[in-house]
Design an enzyme around this catalytic site. Structure first.
Site, PDB file in Angstrom:
ATOM      1  N   ILE B  87       0.829  -1.198   0.000  1.00 37.97           N
ATOM      2  CA  ILE B  87       0.000   0.000   0.000  1.00 37.97           C
ATOM      3  C   ILE B  87       0.862   1.247   0.000  1.00 37.97           C
ATOM      4  CG2 ILE B  87      -1.788   1.274   1.261  1.00 37.97           C
ATOM      5  CD1 ILE B  87      -2.333  -1.529   2.678  1.00 37.97           C
ATOM      6  N   CYS B  88       0.475   2.212  -0.802  1.00 38.32           N
ATOM      7  CA  CYS B  88       1.184   3.488  -0.814  1.00 38.32           C
ATOM      8  C   CYS B  88       0.288   4.521  -0.144  1.00 38.32           C
ATOM      9  CB  CYS B  88       1.492   3.895  -2.245  1.00 38.32           C
ATOM     10  SG  CYS B  88       2.333   5.462  -2.361  1.00 38.32           S
ATOM     11  N   LEU B  89       0.561   4.781   1.127  1.00 30.63           N
ATOM     12  CA  LEU B  89      -0.261   5.732   1.862  1.00 30.63           C
ATOM     13  C   LEU B  89       0.654   6.452   2.852  1.00 30.63           C
ATOM     14  CD1 LEU B  89      -3.136   6.774   2.406  1.00 30.63           C
ATOM     15  CD2 LEU B  89      -3.386   4.981   4.112  1.00 30.63           C
TER      16      LEU B  89
END
Lengths: 543, 217
Positions: B87-89
């Site tokens: 996840i890119c957060l």
């Protein structure tokens, strides 16, 4: 003619990384003064375009001899890393050599503390403009990566927004900026929390979920956490140099808050990290000294001359306060007379290949006929090359046939080292050449390290002599100076070898001879002195 | 020490709020630092009705360091790797703050599904798809939700393997066109995915030639 991708220049990063290396220097980086240097080490080796091409491909055979020479002398250069040029010699070199060459580099040697001090003094100039407490300007500056112009621009455009955005003030209060002002500012929400440490009984911290009597900390926003959690939080944030905010909102912790919570001068750490990231961002003008643990930073204000250096195949050498010399362009240690391209090519090649090569060199032999590398993983010495089917003896690398039944005749010691190997393949030739130069390079590197150690030993011995024996200060000083001068002279010598212009060479020939003579004389003088000390029984030989 | 206490408390907070439709469970009783969380796909998005399972690893320094989260459920989303579930957060990286809980992090993931950030993609192929052809993207994302997140049509779809082309939002006609030229379907899809082509207008000869070139390699 075989092309070789790199020229032999003894540059290694290992050397820089040598953990012992920096110890020889007396680090001056703690001193607060900023010294300015003018580069004088650059000598004229104006390149004849016929000799050196722009790219890093060189036809080694063309000047194989001179290559060798350079390797050697550059090694000498390596051996004398800790040396410095004595002032008088330096000036002569400068006068004689800087004519018609590249512009001098004007740079200063700084430390993070220096830079931070500079920033603080700039802050003083900004104060009248901003008219907010210094601490707050510091936050703004930190947020803007110390970029005054951008900060000022944004400041004039949207002052209030900026203060909220960076966490100097809360959204609710107008321009309440500091501890002092806060008291005067009527709080809109009504329950204004005091910034700082408080003591609470059975406080439940939502971070660690512990219920205990503890000190707590909060900013005006009222987000209150136990002091342990706050410490942990700050500790984790000190390294990246960004403004630290409250855990739950954007209100910023000032340096004073950080120190209050942490109980010591942690804010200095934060400032140092912030300055570090500033340097990282401005790495065109600022360069860290590449030597391990050296904290010096070289600041080159005007980088326009760097292009000229590259064009003329010069390397912009700089020297930090701890006397580490390195190339401002590529960050490697001094690599004259090779230019940065050549150096990079060599380092890359050496890095890529050295590991493999080391293994290959220590574990294999080449088939005497086809040159394929063979690893012997067991069995007798009767080898059969799986590539060309040639049968040979592992020991003498000769044909197996004459070995016949008289096994291992070849184990007899012979001094004859004539190898009549013929490389049929181009590939093995290139590899051979590389191996050869790598060996040369390696050997020189080892000897450089040993010599450096020797220098260290002599230094400590001299000190011991002075302390324990009846050797006068003058005599001790003579020894120290001798070593130093010897080192410097060798460095000078190698600098003289950089000259490529024929006229210059003639001009400097005499100087070269003088210098060689000087080095030799010095060496004898030093040895004589040592001998005298031995004869007089002042010193005793040890292992 | 505080970590265990905090995790237990966070578990309780999730249980106390059944309305949120978020679950948080230990993977095994013996290890309180490895959890699985789940949340529902936000309504009004292709992820609606899906249940998304997230693998959570709580680091030693929690809550001062963010938990490591990745999707166990396959998700077709620009900020989620379609292969690994990474996840890119920002809040799971540098914008993490100790006040964020596992629950609020899961809610943030839910919000991420609602509003993708195609300009900061984790999965470039998916992000391209999102930017180029939103409708087709939505169809694919919905298909993935159905297939992998137990969406509404899960029952209807049991057993049947999904079509590879649909799975990557590649138009069936396009695949058929190349198939008719004698290429293998797997290979066609692989090449089209690599080139980021989902559909083609028939007169775009340049692109067709490029695909064929790739196919012939």
């Amino acid at each position: 003619m075989t092309q070789m991708k790199s020229k032999t220049t003894p540059i290694t990063s290992d050397y820089i990384d040598d953990p012992n290396y920096e110890k020889v220097h007396n680090p001056i980086f703690d001193s607060e003064n900023i010294s300015s240097f003018t580069l004088t080490e650059i000598t004229d080796h104006k390149t004849d375009s016929g000799v050196l091409s722009q790219d890093s491909e060189f036809e080694i055979e063309d000047f194989a001899y001179s290559d060798d020479e350079f390797v050697y002398d550059d090694e000498e250069n390596n051996e004398t890393y800790d040396s410095m040029l004595s002032q008088p010699i330096k000036q002569i070199t400068k006068k004689e050599m800087s004519e018609g060459s590249v512009p001098n580099l004007n740079y200063e040697v700084l430390t993070t503390q220096n830079i931070f001090k500079n920033m603080l003094s700039r802050l003083d100039h900004l104060q009248p403009v901003f008219n907010i407490p210094r601490e707050d300007i510091l936050l703004l500056m930190q947020h803007y990566d110390w970029n005054e112009e951008r900060l000022l621009e944004n400041w004039t455009e949207r002052m209030d927004e900026l203060l909220v955005e960076i966490g100097v003030s809360q959204k609710t209060s107008a321009v309440a900026t500091s501890l002092e002002k806060k008291a005067e500012n009527p709080d809109i929400s009504g329950v204004k929390t005091k910034r700082g440490i408080a003591f609470k009984q059975s406080f439940e911290c939502i971070i660690c979920c512990e219920d205990k009597d503890t000190q707590t900390f909060s900013l005006e926003c009222g987000h209150e956490y136990c002091i342990d959690c706050y410490r942990h939080y700050i500790e984790n944030k000190l390294h990246n140099g960004n403004v630290i905010t409250c855990m739950d909102c954007s209100l910023a912790l000032k340096n004073i808050d950080i120190d209050t919570v942490m109980g010591h001068d942690s804010s200095k750490k934060l400032m140092a990290s912030s300055i570090k990231s500033f340097i990282q961002k401005h790495n065109k003008n600022y360069k860290w000294c590449p030597y391990a643990d050296c904290k010096c930073i070289i600041h080159l204000k005007d980088t326009s001359s760097l292009a000229e250096y590259t064009r003329l195949h010069f390397s912009p050498f700089v020297k930090c306060d701890a006397e580490h010399r390195f190339c401002f362009n590529c960050g490697f240690e001094t690599h004259a007379p090779a230019d940065c391209n050549v150096t990079n090519a060599w380092v890359k090649k050496a890095k890529k290949e050295s590991e493999n090569l080391n293994w290959v060199m220590s574990h294999t032999k080449e088939c005497p006929k086809c040159g394929v590398n063979i690893e012997k993983d067991g069995g007798c010495n009767h080898m059969k090359c799986s590539s060309c089917k040639y049968e040979f003896c592992w020991i003498c690398e000769g044909d197996w046939a004459p070995h016949g039944k008289s096994f291992y005749q070849c184990t007899l010691y012979t001094n004859d080292e004539k190898s009549k190997k013929k490389e049929s393949e181009d590939l093995s030739k290139i590899m051979k050449k590389y191996t050869f130069y790598y060996r040369v390079f390696n050997e020189h590197e080892i000897s450089a390290k040993l010599d450096w150690k020797l220098g260290q030993t002599i230094g400590s011995k001299v000190r011991a002599l002075q302390e324990k024996m009846d050797v006068s200060w003058i005599e001790g000083q003579f020894l120290t100076d001798s070593i130093k001068i010897l080192n410097e002279a060798v460095e000078d010598l190698s600098e003289l070898l950089q000259i490529k212009d024929p006229e210059q060479i003639m001009k400097n020939k005499l100087e070269f001879y003088n210098k060689s003579g000087y080095v030799e004389n010095r060496m004898y003088a030093l040895m004589e002195c040592g001998r005298d000390l031995l004869c007089k029984g002042i010193c005793k030989p040890t292992d | 020490m505080s970590r265990a206490k905090r995790i237990m408390k966070e578990m309780q907070a999730v249980k106390d709020d059944p309305e949120a439709h978020i679950t948080l469970e230990f993977v095994s009783e013996s290890d309180i630092h490895h959890l699985k969380g789940s949340f529902l796909g936000p309504p009004g998005t292709p992820y609606e009705n899906g249940t998304f399972i997230v693998d959570i690893e709580v680091p030693m320094e929690y809550p001062f360091k963010p938990p490591k989260m990745k999707f166990d459920t396959k998700v077709y989303h620009p900020n989620v790797s379609s292969v690994t579930g990474a996840i890119c957060l920002d809040i799971l990286k540098n914008a993490w703050s100790p006040v964020i809980t596992l629950k609020s992090a899961l809610i943030s993931l839910q919000a991420l599904l609602q509003s993708p950030e195609p300009n900061d993609p984790q999965d470039a192929e998916v992000a391209q798809h999102y930017l180029k052809d939103r409708e087709s993207f939505n169809k694919t994302a919905a298909l993935w939700t159905q297939l992998y997140a137990g969406g509404d049509a899960a029952a209807a779809n049991n057993g049947a393997d999904p079509d590879e082309a649909d799975l990557y939002g590649i138009s069936q006609e396009l695949v058929q066109e190349f198939e008719s030229q004698g290429f293998q379907k797997d290979r066609i899809i692989e090449v089209l995915r690599r080139l980021g082509i989902k559909s083609l207008s028939p007169d775009d000869n340049d692109t067709v030639n490029r695909v064929i070139e790739e196919l012939l390699e």
